[in-house]
Design a protein around this motif. Structure first.
Motif, short mmCIF file in Angstrom:
data_model
loop_
_atom_site.label_atom_id
_atom_site.label_comp_id
_atom_site.label_asym_id
_atom_site.label_seq_id
_atom_site.Cartn_x
_atom_site.Cartn_y
_atom_site.Cartn_z
N PRO A 111 60.40 33.54 69.11
CA PRO A 111 61.77 33.20 69.56
C PRO A 111 62.40 34.36 70.33
O PRO A 111 61.99 35.51 70.23
CB PRO A 111 62.53 32.96 68.25
CG PRO A 111 61.48 32.73 67.22
CD PRO A 111 60.27 33.45 67.67
N ASP A 113 65.70 35.42 70.16
CA ASP A 113 66.67 36.26 69.45
C ASP A 113 65.97 37.26 68.52
O ASP A 113 64.80 37.08 68.15
CB ASP A 113 67.67 35.40 68.67
CG ASP A 113 67.00 34.57 67.58
OD1 ASP A 113 65.79 34.31 67.71
OD2 ASP A 113 67.69 34.21 66.61
N GLY A 116 65.04 35.89 64.80
CA GLY A 116 63.93 34.95 64.89
C GLY A 116 62.62 35.65 65.23
O GLY A 116 61.56 35.33 64.68
N SER A 117 62.68 36.60 66.14
CA SER A 117 61.48 37.35 66.52
C SER A 117 60.96 38.19 65.35
O SER A 117 59.75 38.25 65.12
CB SER A 117 61.81 38.25 67.72
OG SER A 117 60.69 39.03 68.05
#
Length: 172
Positions: A111, A113, A116-117
């Motif tokens: 992802p 953001d 999320g990452s």
């Protein structure tokens, strides 16, 4: 000892003849009775431990009984089949770890953001460590089990659940 007695003993030993003296036997101990001698005791009485044990020693336990280990204790050794099965499952888990490592290196769909990452990266590396963690947890939790059946079931279940599907299918 006279010289002729020594010659007689040597000659008797060389020809296979034994002397009547109890000192001639190589396996006699101090306090042993002669081979033909019987210990006399009153009729109906049990044999006394003092008559068969040298002074300074005492008999512990009942005569004629041998101490044995309880049957419910494991010997600490696995059978050959269990050992080979553990080896095969260890190889499967090692291959799973390598498969998850390859799948984690191929993964590109992180992802955008930061949260999320980070979660995606942590999840990938936990997937790489999952086979080793499952094996360690199974061995630790079943270390005192009375049989190996529970350990084998847990290891086989882990082999089914932890398969590196992204590597197997070829998707990333």
């Amino acid at each position: 000892m006279r010289n002729c007695d020594l010659d007689h003993r040597i000659a008797g030993t060389l020809t296979g003849m034994s002397s009547d003296s109890p000192d001639d036997d190589a396996l006699t101990w101090a306090g042993d009775t002669e081979p033909g001698a019987q210990v006399s005791r009153p009729a109906g009485s049990a044999p006394s431990s003092e008559s068969t044990v040298s002074s300074g020693w005492r008999v512990v336990g009942k005569p004629g009984r041998v101490a044995t280990a309880p049957q419910d204790q494991r010997s600490g050794q696995m059978s050959s089949v269990a050992l080979v099965t553990h080896g095969i499952l260890a190889g499967v888990y090692l291959l799973y770890t390598i498969g998850w490592l390859i799948a984690a290196q191929r993964a590109t769909g992180a992802p955008a953001d930061i949260v999320g990452s980070l979660m995606f990266t942590v999840g990938l590396w936990l997937a790489v460590l999952a086979p080793a963690l499952w094996t360690a947890a199974t061995l630790w939790l079943t270390r005192g089990a009375p049989s190996l059946r529970g350990r084998m079931i847990a290891l086989v279940m882990g082999a089914l659940v932890l398969a590196p599907w992204p590597f197997i299918v070829g998707a990333s």
